[in-house]
Design a protein around this motif. Sequence first.
Motif, short mmCIF file in Angstrom:
data_model
loop_
_atom_site.label_atom_id
_atom_site.label_comp_id
_atom_site.label_asym_id
_atom_site.label_seq_id
_atom_site.Cartn_x
_atom_site.Cartn_y
_atom_site.Cartn_z
N GLU C 165 0.82 -1.20 0.00
CA GLU C 165 0.00 0.00 0.00
C GLU C 165 0.84 1.24 0.00
OE1 GLU C 165 -2.47 -2.63 2.79
OE2 GLU C 165 -2.73 -0.52 3.30
N GLU C 166 1.78 1.25 0.92
CA GLU C 166 2.55 2.49 1.00
C GLU C 166 3.46 2.60 -0.19
OE1 GLU C 166 2.37 0.51 3.70
OE2 GLU C 166 1.30 1.73 5.16
N LEU C 167 3.38 3.66 -0.86
CA LEU C 167 4.24 3.90 -2.01
C LEU C 167 5.66 4.12 -1.56
CD1 LEU C 167 3.08 6.37 -4.73
CD2 LEU C 167 4.01 4.09 -4.97
N GLU C 168 6.56 3.47 -2.21
CA GLU C 168 7.95 3.76 -1.91
C GLU C 168 8.44 4.70 -2.97
OE1 GLU C 168 9.27 -0.11 0.10
OE2 GLU C 168 9.11 1.92 0.87
#
Lengths: 520, 304, 205
Positions: C165-168
């Motif tokens: 989910e968390e964009l890197e």
Amino acid sequence: MSCNLQKCCYKILNEYFGDIVARVGDALFQKGLNPLKVICAHTKLPYSKVSEALAVLVQHNLVTWEEWRPQIPGYTLLHDRILLILRFPRYVYLVREQYGEEGEMVVDVLLKEGQATASSIIITSCIKLYEAATDESAVAKGSLEQKHIVVRNHLLKLIENEFIQRCPSPQDSSVPVPVLSIKEDQLYSLPSELLDLKALQQEIQLRRAGNTKPAVTHPDAQIYWRVNYDRFHIEFRDSEIRNCVVRRVDPLAGECLGAMLKVSYTRSDPWASSMNVVTASEIRDQLKDLKYLDQYLKILEDDSGGCVQKVGDAGGGQYRLNMANAYETMTHTLIDNIVQERFGSKAARIFRLIRKHRMMEQDQIGELSMIGKKEANLLSYRLLHDNFLRIHEQRKTLAPSPANKIIYLFHVDMNSVVRMILEWCYKGLYNLMVQREMRANYNRRLLEKRTRVDTIVENLKQSGGSEEQIQEVEEMVTPSERSLVEQVLSTQDKLFDAETGLDDTVFILQMYLYYQMQKE
Amino acid sequence: MAAPDLAAEVEQRVLQLCGEFKQGITYQIIQNDMPTLKLQHIVEIINKLLATSRIDMLKKDDDVLVFKLRDPGSLHRVKGAEPEEQVVYKIIEESGTQGIWAREIRAKSNLHLNTVDKVLRKLESKKLIKSFNSVSAPKKKTYLLYNLEPDRSLTGGAWYSDQHFDSEFVDILNQQCWRFLEQRAVRARQVAGGPIAVRNASYVASKEVLKHISDLGITKVQLSIEDIETILETLVFDGKVERSVASEGAEGVKLYRAVTGLLPTPTLMCIPCGVCPLIKECDDVGNVTPIKCRYMKEWLDLEW
Amino acid sequence: MTYEQLGVQKGEVLPERVVGPPETYPPLEFRPVQPAQEKNLAESYLLVVKKEFREHMQNSQYYIHPGVKRPDIERYSDRYQLLASHRGQLNINWSRCPKELSHSSAAAKKRKSWTKKTDAKKAKVKDLNVSEALEALQKKEETQTKEGVEEEGEEEGKPEGEEIEELEEDDEELDEGTDYVNNYFDNGDSYIDEEDDALEEGGVF
């Protein structure tokens, strides 16, 4: 720095994040601002683990960093926030009461993640709500389709009311030591274009179908949110003051005070020691139709321990809320209660006497307290020994002569008593946690056995096992073991409850010290 | 030597003068009155009057001797008493409920201290006088007539019996006053008319409390308003009662009412650590640790 | 304070003296107060929430376990600890932390990040190097202890179907970090991305 607080923080981190994070946190507590390599050296932990720990702490808003040397970050522990972990259930409960189940889930999810994007909050909340709802009727399920909208609305409301705020973001994340910043007007704004409702729905459905990592993009992937603890503290503070008023007068007086608070917030900084003026007519409008409002205002003026102050007559009466006074009065009562429970009611009488008179001679104490001189002296001495009282020496005259008597005056140094009690609270918290851990370890085998049996029984039930089989498994735990387990669990509960309750005491004392420091 | 009837006349005159000058007469006054009388005669007559207990002799501060008419009632009481006894008795009688020390008696009577002591012992054994210890001078015996009660200010007031502070008595009064105020406060809550009406109804004037306590009859001691107010003040310092003053005419009337505490018991006092006498020593090492803590064990295992 | 000051008269009878060493834990004069009423709804709820939160955190990825495997006894309890698939793979947004944390963290190494279109090409070229490198790395890890073996973290990897989910940030490109980092660790291997010119000049310590 307080040793008790340090140990307490260690225990909390240990419980919620594990030993490694606890040790890293402890090192930071002890040594203050420091870079990674120093922490490694101090904790003797591997680089990778320390980094991980720091990342976790950063994620949970417990550690910040700054440029310690060019391009090398130094980390600082926000130790007060660690204590707040004990308060999380209160935050969740408040949101449940004021915003319902969906709001509660949002805050719950966010507290568990530390920081999260709005999309991920909504998605996770929805999924959890679905899971919880599978126990309920299918009717409820029907409305689940639009759940993400409901949840989004709750999130928006929570943000609007400042319970959740946006995290500062790195301006340039390519540098080794990113600098976080945020614009004031962004703190509490979640523009609608940041959320892609369709994408949200899509991901939710994919996840429910079992796809653990669906490939759905969301527009707000770089915008993170966190819980705004202080906003909750305002609620707790107000609620506490209202409760005092209700106890002292009646529930309607509490309503009245609530209305005064509401109006005050429209024009005051909620953390000011003293709020700005509100008028009786404004209060009246707020309350719609409270009978005897004028009487209540008068009573509050007289009987609120200095919280409600009348400052003029315009507009039916001008009033001002003084939070510092409120907490001073409450804290005095708190400490008096502590003295009473620790030393007895006669000692409490002496304590209140001395507090009121500021300085008192020994003889006076016995006389005014109507306690025999000897008993009064003994109690005073005990209070002195435990640092609730202090002695101030004073010479009768300035001339140094042998006839010059020294009078010993007793007095109460409230601030230092409060700090001492706060230390006791930290120590108490630590001790409770140690006991809980010890008992859990001591009974681990038994507890695990019980858990195993329960799991097996559960599985059997779900897969349609026979009554016989179930009973056979259940009998693996003997009745005496069962009752022992019950006892152990109830003791654990008692310890948990005490922890939560102790945090309430800590809150009052922290508020008191906050307002005292504002005075200075 | 004067003629017998002349002596009788002089005696009468002296007694008359004593009657006129209630505070007593001196040799000078007698001489002024009867200038022809020789001092020697006056002395003889005085001695006779003293011997027959018709008059008493006192020594005033400026060493002047004064003679006063003796109360016929007390005559009966000390009939057959030696002159010294009478003198001492008189002095004690005059000190009323204040009482008087032996040393003071000596000074006033001009008798030798040993004599005074002997006389005092005799009078005590005859139950004509008694002694007590005043709170202002606890080490000295104060004497007064047997049937009198020492003045309250010397005995510490209602709170002292035998110079011993009667804290149980004080506690009982404290409780009774509190109960009275509490009941009133409970009744007051039913009063209509708004919170101020309720508050006013819960106030009780100290006078009323005094009456209630007196009516209860828990003590023979006559309490004053000040006494009751002292007790009520202790309730204020117990955090249970609030005081207010209403103005009624020139003076203020003290009002009291029972109040509820602002906070419930803090949780700190619901765990052993709050009451623990060893909290300062408590650490992870040594004998006093949370793991070894006896109080924790008792509290959790309910094995007090 | 002297006896006089305490108001104790001479010759007065004092409370009985204790003979022998004093008890470590003298009997309590006042006991802890028992709660007056039954626990109310709020308090019960708080307890439930607390326990649930605690359990969640202990099973979450944020609970850092020591990495050492316990070869001795396989405890029965191991089976019932949630086999955190996240163990050793901390799934957070590393761009929001100082770079060194992601570089040095073993957990971050296994991160596969979300590639942006622009970097797709780059990614493909890197892929080969990287997957080989990673395999080798994994082998190495198995045999070596954690200390001293740190490789540069972030690599753009091919999405292994593991999207998070968390964009890197795609700027988690392989860079060798500052000299400081390099000098601290004895890097036998350095997987420098040749396409990345950015050999950062960090301060030398």
